[in-house]
Motif scaffolding. Structure first.
Motif, PDB file in Angstrom:
ATOM      1  N   ARG A   1     -49.788  40.298  13.229  1.00  0.00           N
ATOM      2  CA  ARG A   1     -49.404  39.031  12.974  1.00  0.00           C
ATOM      3  C   ARG A   1     -51.160  38.525  12.720  1.00  0.00           C
ATOM      4  O   ARG A   1     -51.268  38.873  13.160  1.00  0.00           O
ATOM      5  CB  ARG A   1     -49.694  38.404  14.495  1.00  0.00           C
ATOM      6  CG  ARG A   1     -48.219  38.512  15.320  1.00  0.00           C
ATOM      7  CD  ARG A   1     -47.970  38.444  16.578  1.00  0.00           C
ATOM      8  NE  ARG A   1     -48.858  38.944  17.657  1.00  0.00           N
ATOM      9  CZ  ARG A   1     -49.703  38.420  18.136  1.00  0.00           C
ATOM     10  NH1 ARG A   1     -49.293  37.509  19.034  1.00  0.00           N
ATOM     11  NH2 ARG A   1     -50.915  39.037  19.239  1.00  0.00           N
ATOM     12  N   LEU A   2     -51.181  37.347  11.478  1.00  0.00           N
ATOM     13  CA  LEU A   2     -52.240  36.943  11.558  1.00  0.00           C
ATOM     14  C   LEU A   2     -52.832  35.803  12.347  1.00  0.00           C
ATOM     15  O   LEU A   2     -52.565  34.923  12.851  1.00  0.00           O
ATOM     16  CB  LEU A   2     -51.924  35.913  10.201  1.00  0.00           C
ATOM     17  CG  LEU A   2     -52.647  35.499   9.352  1.00  0.00           C
ATOM     18  CD1 LEU A   2     -54.184  36.335   8.611  1.00  0.00           C
ATOM     19  CD2 LEU A   2     -52.572  34.345   8.474  1.00  0.00           C
ATOM     20  N   VAL A   3     -54.279  36.756  12.480  1.00  0.00           N
ATOM     21  CA  VAL A   3     -55.146  36.092  13.876  1.00  0.00           C
ATOM     22  C   VAL A   3     -56.083  35.445  13.496  1.00  0.00           C
ATOM     23  O   VAL A   3     -56.108  34.655  14.500  1.00  0.00           O
ATOM     24  CB  VAL A   3     -55.563  37.788  14.762  1.00  0.00           C
ATOM     25  CG1 VAL A   3     -53.125  37.942  15.330  1.00  0.00           C
ATOM     26  CG2 VAL A   3     -56.109  38.343  14.360  1.00  0.00           C
ATOM     27  N   ALA A   4     -56.878  35.479  12.373  1.00  0.00           N
ATOM     28  CA  ALA A   4     -57.843  35.019  12.314  1.00  0.00           C
ATOM     29  C   ALA A   4     -57.940  34.471  10.415  1.00  0.00           C
ATOM     30  O   ALA A   4     -56.911  35.395   9.531  1.00  0.00           O
ATOM     31  CB  ALA A   4     -58.910  35.749  12.609  1.00  0.00           C
ATOM     32  N   GLN A   5     -58.331  33.193   9.981  1.00  0.00           N
ATOM     33  CA  GLN A   5     -58.776  33.325   8.693  1.00  0.00           C
ATOM     34  C   GLN A   5     -59.858  33.295   8.686  1.00  0.00           C
ATOM     35  O   GLN A   5     -60.525  32.066   9.103  1.00  0.00           O
ATOM     36  CB  GLN A   5     -57.745  32.685   7.721  1.00  0.00           C
ATOM     37  CG  GLN A   5     -56.211  32.714   7.797  1.00  0.00           C
ATOM     38  CD  GLN A   5     -55.558  31.612   7.837  1.00  0.00           C
ATOM     39  OE1 GLN A   5     -55.311  31.315   8.879  1.00  0.00           O
ATOM     40  NE2 GLN A   5     -54.644  31.495   6.539  1.00  0.00           N
ATOM     41  N   SER A   6     -60.854  33.325   7.219  1.00  0.00           N
ATOM     42  CA  SER A   6     -61.719  32.569   6.704  1.00  0.00           C
ATOM     43  C   SER A   6     -62.418  32.785   5.769  1.00  0.00           C
ATOM     44  O   SER A   6     -62.017  33.072   5.060  1.00  0.00           O
ATOM     45  CB  SER A   6     -63.516  33.561   8.018  1.00  0.00           C
ATOM     46  OG  SER A   6     -63.053  34.780   6.712  1.00  0.00           O
ATOM     47  N   ARG A   7     -63.319  31.337   5.433  1.00  0.00           N
ATOM     48  CA  ARG A   7     -63.594  31.170   4.142  1.00  0.00           C
ATOM     49  C   ARG A   7     -65.395  31.617   4.078  1.00  0.00           C
ATOM     50  O   ARG A   7     -65.644  30.145   4.899  1.00  0.00           O
ATOM     51  CB  ARG A   7     -63.139  30.019   3.711  1.00  0.00           C
ATOM     52  CG  ARG A   7     -64.347  30.389   1.427  1.00  0.00           C
ATOM     53  CD  ARG A   7     -63.411  28.999   0.774  1.00  0.00           C
ATOM     54  NE  ARG A   7     -62.394  30.125   0.409  1.00  0.00           N
ATOM     55  CZ  ARG A   7     -61.678  29.746  -1.124  1.00  0.00           C
ATOM     56  NH1 ARG A   7     -61.872  28.025  -1.611  1.00  0.00           N
ATOM     57  NH2 ARG A   7     -60.959  30.276  -2.139  1.00  0.00           N
ATOM     58  N   GLN A   8     -66.228  31.900   3.546  1.00  0.00           N
ATOM     59  CA  GLN A   8     -67.396  31.688   3.777  1.00  0.00           C
ATOM     60  C   GLN A   8     -68.081  31.349   2.233  1.00  0.00           C
ATOM     61  O   GLN A   8     -67.725  32.574   1.073  1.00  0.00           O
ATOM     62  CB  GLN A   8     -68.005  32.502   4.113  1.00  0.00           C
ATOM     63  CG  GLN A   8     -67.949  34.241   3.781  1.00  0.00           C
ATOM     64  CD  GLN A   8     -69.200  35.092   3.700  1.00  0.00           C
ATOM     65  OE1 GLN A   8     -70.286  35.566   3.377  1.00  0.00           O
ATOM     66  NE2 GLN A   8     -68.610  35.803   5.401  1.00  0.00           N
ATOM     67  N   LEU A   9     -69.023  30.469   1.988  1.00  0.00           N
ATOM     68  CA  LEU A   9     -69.917  30.714   0.745  1.00  0.00           C
ATOM     69  C   LEU A   9     -71.156  31.825   0.828  1.00  0.00           C
ATOM     70  O   LEU A   9     -71.781  31.307   1.190  1.00  0.00           O
ATOM     71  CB  LEU A   9     -70.195  29.223   0.105  1.00  0.00           C
ATOM     72  CG  LEU A   9     -70.796  29.014  -1.013  1.00  0.00           C
ATOM     73  CD1 LEU A   9     -70.107  29.636  -2.134  1.00  0.00           C
ATOM     74  CD2 LEU A   9     -71.266  27.753  -0.777  1.00  0.00           C
ATOM     75  N   ALA A  10     -71.582  32.774  -0.085  1.00  0.00           N
ATOM     76  CA  ALA A  10     -72.566  33.252  -0.075  1.00  0.00           C
ATOM     77  C   ALA A  10     -73.316  33.649  -1.199  1.00  0.00           C
ATOM     78  O   ALA A  10     -72.683  32.823  -2.080  1.00  0.00           O
ATOM     79  CB  ALA A  10     -71.969  34.723   0.588  1.00  0.00           C
ATOM     80  N   LYS A  11     -74.676  33.705  -1.304  1.00  0.00           N
ATOM     81  CA  LYS A  11     -75.484  34.100  -2.116  1.00  0.00           C
ATOM     82  C   LYS A  11     -74.927  35.225  -2.842  1.00  0.00           C
ATOM     83  O   LYS A  11     -75.551  36.189  -2.176  1.00  0.00           O
ATOM     84  CB  LYS A  11     -76.495  33.830  -1.862  1.00  0.00           C
ATOM     85  CG  LYS A  11     -77.112  32.518  -1.435  1.00  0.00           C
ATOM     86  CD  LYS A  11     -78.691  32.072  -1.397  1.00  0.00           C
ATOM     87  CE  LYS A  11     -79.137  31.179  -1.262  1.00  0.00           C
ATOM     88  NZ  LYS A  11     -81.048  31.102  -0.971  1.00  0.00           N
ATOM     89  N   ALA A  12     -74.651  36.050  -3.870  1.00  0.00           N
ATOM     90  CA  ALA A  12     -74.707  36.921  -4.845  1.00  0.00           C
ATOM     91  C   ALA A  12     -75.990  37.450  -4.613  1.00  0.00           C
ATOM     92  O   ALA A  12     -76.835  36.780  -4.584  1.00  0.00           O
ATOM     93  CB  ALA A  12     -73.834  36.547  -6.356  1.00  0.00           C
ATOM     94  N   PRO A  13     -76.493  38.414  -4.324  1.00  0.00           N
ATOM     95  CA  PRO A  13     -77.373  39.490  -5.039  1.00  0.00           C
ATOM     96  C   PRO A  13     -78.200  39.204  -5.858  1.00  0.00           C
ATOM     97  O   PRO A  13     -77.285  39.954  -7.025  1.00  0.00           O
ATOM     98  CB  PRO A  13     -77.137  41.172  -4.808  1.00  0.00           C
ATOM     99  CG  PRO A  13     -75.519  41.066  -4.021  1.00  0.00           C
ATOM    100  CD  PRO A  13     -74.842  39.892  -4.529  1.00  0.00           C
ATOM    101  N   ARG A  14     -79.092  39.087  -5.832  1.00  0.00           N
ATOM    102  CA  ARG A  14     -80.234  39.257  -6.979  1.00  0.00           C
ATOM    103  C   ARG A  14     -80.324  40.802  -7.788  1.00  0.00           C
ATOM    104  O   ARG A  14     -80.283  40.930  -7.457  1.00  0.00           O
ATOM    105  CB  ARG A  14     -81.581  38.694  -6.526  1.00  0.00           C
ATOM    106  CG  ARG A  14     -81.478  37.526  -6.214  1.00  0.00           C
ATOM    107  CD  ARG A  14     -82.959  37.509  -5.344  1.00  0.00           C
ATOM    108  NE  ARG A  14     -83.455  36.201  -4.364  1.00  0.00           N
ATOM    109  CZ  ARG A  14     -84.004  35.597  -4.494  1.00  0.00           C
ATOM    110  NH1 ARG A  14     -85.287  36.041  -4.572  1.00  0.00           N
ATOM    111  NH2 ARG A  14     -83.814  33.891  -3.486  1.00  0.00           N
TER     112      ARG A  14
END
Length: 281
Positions: free
Chosen positions: A268-281
């Motif tokens: 079963r699909l119990v959680a979903q997420s989306r995040q915005l992150a800074k790419a490594p320099r």
């Protein structure tokens, strides 16, 4: 008198390290553990779970349904205070916000993370499911690789959080570990807590942000700090390892998104997420 908020499942390390103590109505004290750090910075999923613990106590409903967290500044191990506010309460859902603060050298409070969340009771959900989503293709657990298999021993030393987790990465998505990233921006594997504690809605807030970042599979090394993370908890997970699939489709302007799906042992699909992150320099 201060009152400790009881952990939801047993006396696991996760429960102890996400514990909060009610100081006054809506205000909670806590101590961020060094065991959940990545190169001295406290993991964002762990921070979200700590704030989620406080909101679960402050609001009349027990389970996070959706959370939106903005990471304002990097957290460090040590004391912190969480200030909560109830925005609205209803029969089936309640909404609140929480901000976690730490103190700088002169004692000034510095906000670390701000969370807006809606809580409900997952036990009240209907059994109806209409979905086109399918569980990710992950190699069998025994064929996947854990942190002890890492070719670089310093990797595990820098990631103290790995000692708290039981992660098994799919061999098809760990080319980056041997200097051969696929460039697809994909990470898949099995996830659990090292002490065997079963997953629950609160620990899912950790799970969505505890796997290696997809930037590794893009050939980028270094810290990938989260800017914003939205999580949806869809149902209460069954016992057993969780299947995790994370992907990135777009890196532009020094930022990337990560989409995560968490599946339980019953498929079963119990959680979903989306995040915005800074790419490594």
């Amino acid at each position: 008198m201060a009152q400790a908020v009881q952990a939801s499942i047993g006396d696991s390390e996760f429960d102890r390290d996400t514990a909060v103590t009610l100081r006054t109505p809506g205000v909670y004290d806590t101590r961020l553990s060094a065991g959940w750090t990545i190169a001295h910075a406290v993991n964002g999923g762990y921070l979200l779970a700590v704030a989620g613990r406080a909101l679960g106590d402050a609001l009349p409903h027990p389970d996070p349904f959706t959370t939106s967290a903005h990471f304002v500044s990097a957290s460090t191990p040590g004391p912190a205070v969480i200030r909560t506010q109830t925005v609205r309460t209803g029969r089936t859902l309640s909404t609140g916000q929480a901000s976690l603060f730490q103190y700088d050298e002169d004692g000034t409070e510095v906000e670390r993370i701000r969370v807006l969340a809606t809580y409900g009771d997952l036990n009240d959900l209907t059994d109806e499911v209409r979905t086109s989503a399918t569980p990710p293709a992950i190699s069998p657990y025994e064929q996947c690789f854990g942190s002890a298999d890492a070719p670089d021993p310093e990797f595990a030393e820098k990631w103290a959080i790995l000692g708290r987790l039981d992660i098994r990465l799919d061999p098809n998505t760990i080319g980056w570990a041997v200097g051969a990233p696929s460039g697809k921006g994909e990470v898949r594997g099995w996830f659990g807590l090292a002490d065997g504690r079963d997953a629950d809605p609160l620990s899912l807030l950790l799970t969505v942000d505890a796997m290696p970042p997809t930037s590794f599979d893009l050939g980028l090394k270094g810290w990938t700090p989260t800017v914003e993370l939205t999580t949806h908890i869809r149902c209460r997970p069954a016992p057993g390892p969780l299947g995790v699939a994370i992907s990135t489709r777009n890196l532009a302007g020094g930022f990337l998104e990560e989409d995560a799906e968490i599946w339980d042992s019953r498929g079963r699909l119990v959680a979903q997420s989306r995040q915005l992150a800074k790419a490594p320099r």
